[in-house]
Design a protein around this motif. Structure first.
Motif, PDB file in Angstrom:
ATOM      1  N   PHE A 148      16.775 -14.883  -6.956  1.00 21.81           N
ATOM      2  CA  PHE A 148      15.439 -15.208  -6.466  1.00 21.81           C
ATOM      3  C   PHE A 148      14.540 -13.970  -6.527  1.00 21.81           C
ATOM      4  CE2 PHE A 148      17.205 -18.675  -3.370  1.00 21.81           C
ATOM      5  CZ  PHE A 148      17.673 -19.387  -4.464  1.00 21.81           C
ATOM      6  N   LYS A 149      13.308 -14.180  -6.892  1.00 23.39           N
ATOM      7  CA  LYS A 149      12.367 -13.072  -7.113  1.00 23.39           C
ATOM      8  C   LYS A 149      12.197 -12.193  -5.885  1.00 23.39           C
ATOM      9  CE  LYS A 149       7.701 -12.102  -8.823  1.00 23.39           C
ATOM     10  NZ  LYS A 149       6.441 -12.703  -9.339  1.00 23.39           N
ATOM     11  N   LYS A 150      12.137 -12.788  -4.700  1.00 20.44           N
ATOM     12  CA  LYS A 150      11.860 -12.027  -3.484  1.00 20.44           C
ATOM     13  C   LYS A 150      13.102 -11.383  -2.864  1.00 20.44           C
ATOM     14  CE  LYS A 150       7.668 -14.588  -2.235  1.00 20.44           C
ATOM     15  NZ  LYS A 150       6.993 -15.371  -1.168  1.00 20.44           N
ATOM     16  N   ALA A 151      14.274 -11.599  -3.450  1.00 18.90           N
ATOM     17  CA  ALA A 151      15.514 -11.064  -2.869  1.00 18.90           C
ATOM     18  C   ALA A 151      15.735  -9.620  -3.313  1.00 18.90           C
ATOM     19  CB  ALA A 151      16.694 -11.941  -3.272  1.00 18.90           C
ATOM     20  N   GLU A 152      14.732  -8.782  -3.087  1.00 16.89           N
ATOM     21  CA  GLU A 152      14.763  -7.422  -3.615  1.00 16.89           C
ATOM     22  C   GLU A 152      15.881  -6.585  -2.998  1.00 16.89           C
ATOM     23  OE1 GLU A 152      10.874  -5.871  -3.074  1.00 16.89           O
ATOM     24  OE2 GLU A 152       9.933  -7.271  -4.506  1.00 16.89           O
ATOM     25  N   GLU A 153      16.054  -6.671  -1.688  1.00 18.15           N
ATOM     26  CA  GLU A 153      17.100  -5.880  -1.032  1.00 18.15           C
ATOM     27  C   GLU A 153      18.481  -6.314  -1.503  1.00 18.15           C
ATOM     28  OE1 GLU A 153      18.665  -4.496   3.412  1.00 18.15           O
ATOM     29  OE2 GLU A 153      17.080  -6.014   3.239  1.00 18.15           O
TER      30      GLU A 153
END
Length: 281
Positions: A202-207
């Motif tokens: 997922f794009k926002k799962a940066e951490e």
């Protein structure tokens, strides 16, 4: 220090390397017995073959549905089962150590769980959740089987209880991992593997992407948690075991390595951790 787990002799002698040269994947956590998947079971199994997903672990979430989990594993050589009760199931039959140990004697039951703690969905006095978790840990100690752990908004208590109950006596996997690198390190120090689901795409799962770069390949698993959490480019659709390869592909891109490397490592890790599954055929 992260302590590596020993690789069983049977796994070392298995024909794993030739299969991994063909980029074979294993879905280490799915719920293919759920209605929206089992209704087209033949199709889902065919999709697994078409996408080079050789095996899948069908994970138990409660006692009433457990027979369907076991039946699938018993009927298909490439499916395995776990036995356990998920922490989100509040009004359900409470498992006992004796029941878990008894069911774990079945040759296709290769793990205890899924178990753990979830403070995200439920509120109030959750001591019953913590006690249920302890029951599963004790069953894992008695059977020698690995634990499948679900933790959400509860990582501190999850690690604390594992240390209190099972440090040095149990191992397993932190499934559908969404926690920090610090939590991953603590879990690996206790002998646990880290499993990534479609969330990592997922794009926002940066951490989480950063964690996926740091977890040693020899301590990594991949999963779908289907029918939930379909990876990109299928986000929002009903997930299925065949799509675990997209998790592997994304991790390979993050780490700048080949998909074959991720496939080989995670497949080997599955048969190392879940040693009761036997060598890959």
């Amino acid at each position: 220090m992260i302590h590596p787990l020993p690789i069983p002799h049977a796994v070392l002698k298995s024909p794993l390397a030739p299969h991994c040269k063909q980029t074979m994947f294993v879905d280490s956590h799915c719920h293919i017995n759920f209605p929206d998947l089992v209704a087209d079971l033949d199709g889902k199994l065919a999709n697994m073959r078409a996408n080079k997903v050789s095996h899948a672990l069908v994970v138990s979430v409660n006692q009433p549905d457990y027979p369907s989990v076991l039946a699938l594993a018993a009927q298909h050589d490439n499916l395995f089962a776990s036995v356990g009760v998920h922490p989100d199931y509040e009004d359900t039959i409470e498992p006992t150590v004796e029941w878990l140990v008894s069911e774990a004697q079945h040759p296709k039951v290769i793990a205890i769980g899924e178990t753990g703690l979830d403070y995200y969905r439920l509120e109030g006095d959750l001591e019953w959740q913590r006690e249920r978790f302890r029951v599963h840990i004790r069953a894992a100690q008695q059977t020698g089987l690995p634990l499948i752990i679900h933790t959400r908004s509860a990582s501190a208590d999850t690690i604390r209880i594992l240390r209190e109950e099972g440090q040095g006596k149990v191992n397993g996997v932190m499934h559908c991992f969404t926690e920090s690198w610090e939590v991953a390190q603590q879990a690996m120090e206790l002998g646990f593997y880290i499993s990534f689901s479609g969330i990592v795409t997922f794009k926002k799962a940066e951490e989480l992407k950063e964690v996926a770069k740091l977890v040693p390949l020899e301590r990594m698993l991949i999963e779908t948690d289907s029918p939930y959490l379909a990876p990109m480019p299928f986000r929002g659709k009903t997930n299925e075991p065949a799509w675990v390869k997209h998790v592997a592909e994304h991790i390979a891109d993050l780490r700048g390595i080949s998909v074959a490397e991720v496939a080989e490592a995670t497949t080997r890790n599955f048969f190392t951790l879940f040693a009761k599954a036997g060598p890959l055929q």
